[in-house]
Scaffold this motif. Structure first.
Motif, PDB file in Angstrom:
ATOM      1  N   UNK A 114     -11.763  -3.536  24.709  1.00 45.71           N
ATOM      2  CA  UNK A 114     -11.996  -2.346  24.168  1.00 45.71           C
ATOM      3  C   UNK A 114     -11.959  -1.290  25.082  1.00 45.71           C
ATOM      4  N   UNK A 115     -11.538  -1.557  26.391  1.00 48.09           N
ATOM      5  CA  UNK A 115     -11.156  -0.400  27.320  1.00 48.09           C
ATOM      6  C   UNK A 115     -12.415   0.209  27.597  1.00 48.09           C
ATOM      7  N   UNK A 116     -13.693  -0.248  27.532  1.00 50.34           N
ATOM      8  CA  UNK A 116     -14.887   0.293  27.835  1.00 50.34           C
ATOM      9  C   UNK A 116     -15.110   0.016  29.172  1.00 50.34           C
ATOM     10  N   UNK A 117     -15.454   1.341  29.889  1.00 48.86           N
ATOM     11  CA  UNK A 117     -15.646   1.337  31.397  1.00 48.86           C
ATOM     12  C   UNK A 117     -17.396   1.240  31.446  1.00 48.86           C
ATOM     13  N   UNK A 118     -17.591   1.026  33.003  1.00 48.62           N
ATOM     14  CA  UNK A 118     -19.026   0.779  33.175  1.00 48.62           C
ATOM     15  C   UNK A 118     -19.627   2.102  33.353  1.00 48.62           C
ATOM     16  N   UNK A 119     -19.751   3.169  32.655  1.00 44.82           N
ATOM     17  CA  UNK A 119     -20.008   4.672  32.706  1.00 44.82           C
ATOM     18  C   UNK A 119     -21.235   5.117  32.151  1.00 44.82           C
ATOM     19  N   UNK A 120     -22.314   5.097  32.579  1.00 44.54           N
ATOM     20  CA  UNK A 120     -23.462   5.407  31.998  1.00 44.54           C
ATOM     21  C   UNK A 120     -23.499   6.885  31.311  1.00 44.54           C
ATOM     22  N   UNK A 121     -23.176   7.799  32.280  1.00 42.34           N
ATOM     23  CA  UNK A 121     -23.009   9.189  31.553  1.00 42.34           C
ATOM     24  C   UNK A 121     -21.977   9.365  30.382  1.00 42.34           C
ATOM     25  N   UNK A 122     -20.852   8.616  30.422  1.00 41.66           N
ATOM     26  CA  UNK A 122     -20.092   8.705  29.357  1.00 41.66           C
ATOM     27  C   UNK A 122     -20.691   7.897  28.126  1.00 41.66           C
ATOM     28  N   UNK A 123     -21.511   6.919  28.395  1.00 43.99           N
ATOM     29  CA  UNK A 123     -22.279   6.315  27.159  1.00 43.99           C
ATOM     30  C   UNK A 123     -23.208   7.110  26.430  1.00 43.99           C
ATOM     31  N   UNK A 124     -23.848   8.039  27.163  1.00 46.31           N
ATOM     32  CA  UNK A 124     -24.710   9.087  26.592  1.00 46.31           C
ATOM     33  C   UNK A 124     -23.868  10.010  25.960  1.00 46.31           C
ATOM     34  N   UNK A 125     -22.634  10.395  26.023  1.00 50.81           N
ATOM     35  CA  UNK A 125     -21.906  11.312  25.475  1.00 50.81           C
ATOM     36  C   UNK A 125     -21.411  10.634  24.034  1.00 50.81           C
ATOM     37  N   UNK A 126     -20.995   9.235  24.188  1.00 55.39           N
ATOM     38  CA  UNK A 126     -20.659   8.691  22.881  1.00 55.39           C
ATOM     39  C   UNK A 126     -22.182   8.241  21.811  1.00 55.39           C
ATOM     40  N   UNK A 127     -23.140   8.046  22.705  1.00 53.71           N
ATOM     41  CA  UNK A 127     -24.379   8.097  21.811  1.00 53.71           C
ATOM     42  C   UNK A 127     -24.663   9.434  21.210  1.00 53.71           C
ATOM     43  N   UNK A 128     -24.582  10.361  21.855  1.00 53.85           N
ATOM     44  CA  UNK A 128     -24.986  11.851  21.495  1.00 53.85           C
ATOM     45  C   UNK A 128     -24.031  11.842  20.129  1.00 53.85           C
ATOM     46  N   UNK A 129     -22.713  11.949  20.126  1.00 57.06           N
ATOM     47  CA  UNK A 129     -21.705  11.930  19.173  1.00 57.06           C
ATOM     48  C   UNK A 129     -22.067  11.201  17.780  1.00 57.06           C
TER      49      UNK A 129
END
Length: 167
Positions: A57-72
């Protein structure tokens, strides 16, 4: 009885935006959790261990980016809760979720464009072997759904015109 054909009690039909918000919010939330787990796995266990489905799924190990996705995802899901409660203004959460999703997709694409310039124009050694798939992430490909929703519902999100006002 309404003589003019305008019924003041007409409520906006929020079923389709609610279904869209459920789908979009769930996708953003699930991929945000997957990205968060990939980030914590990389930190706690090591970069050699990969969480299943992250490569596919092209999911990087990026914690900050994950918070962006969770926020959306949270914005979309909160809009669903409002619309289910019969509050038609909950549709504004879908609109805000769409805007946030598109803004971050544009940011990710600008970063990818910068990396492409580093790789092919400047021939930076750090970007040897870089391909566009190297920067593909859920924030980019998930934004296709909000983009179609924005195009489809662009008139729904405009403020209503008041009748009888002179410009």
């Amino acid at each position: 009885m309404d003589i003019n054909g305008d019924n003041v009690n007409d409520e906006m039909d929020t079923r389709i935006p609610m279904i869209f918000s459920i789908v979009a919010g769930s996708l953003y939330f699930l991929l945000g959790l997957l990205q968060l787990s990939a980030g914590f796995t990389k930190i706690l266990i090591g970069p050699e261990v990969q969480v299943p489905l992250t490569g596919l799924l092209f999911v990087p190990a990026d914690i900050i980016g994950s918070f962006v996705l969770l926020l959306i995802g949270t914005v979309f899901i909160y809009g669903v809760m409002e619309m289910r409660s019969g509050i038609p203004e909950g549709i504004s959460y879908a609109y805000v979720g769409i805007l946030i999703a598109l803004i971050f997709a544009v940011i990710y694409m600008l970063v990818s464009t910068g990396n492409m310039l580093e790789a092919y124009l400047l021939k930076n050694e750090e970007f040897i072997g870089w391909t566009p798939a190297s920067d593909l992430r859920p924030g980019i490909y998930l934004a296709v759904l909000p983009l179609f929703a924005l195009i489809k519902w662009q008139n729904m999100f405009k403020p209503p015109q008041e009748k009888g006002l002179l410009k």
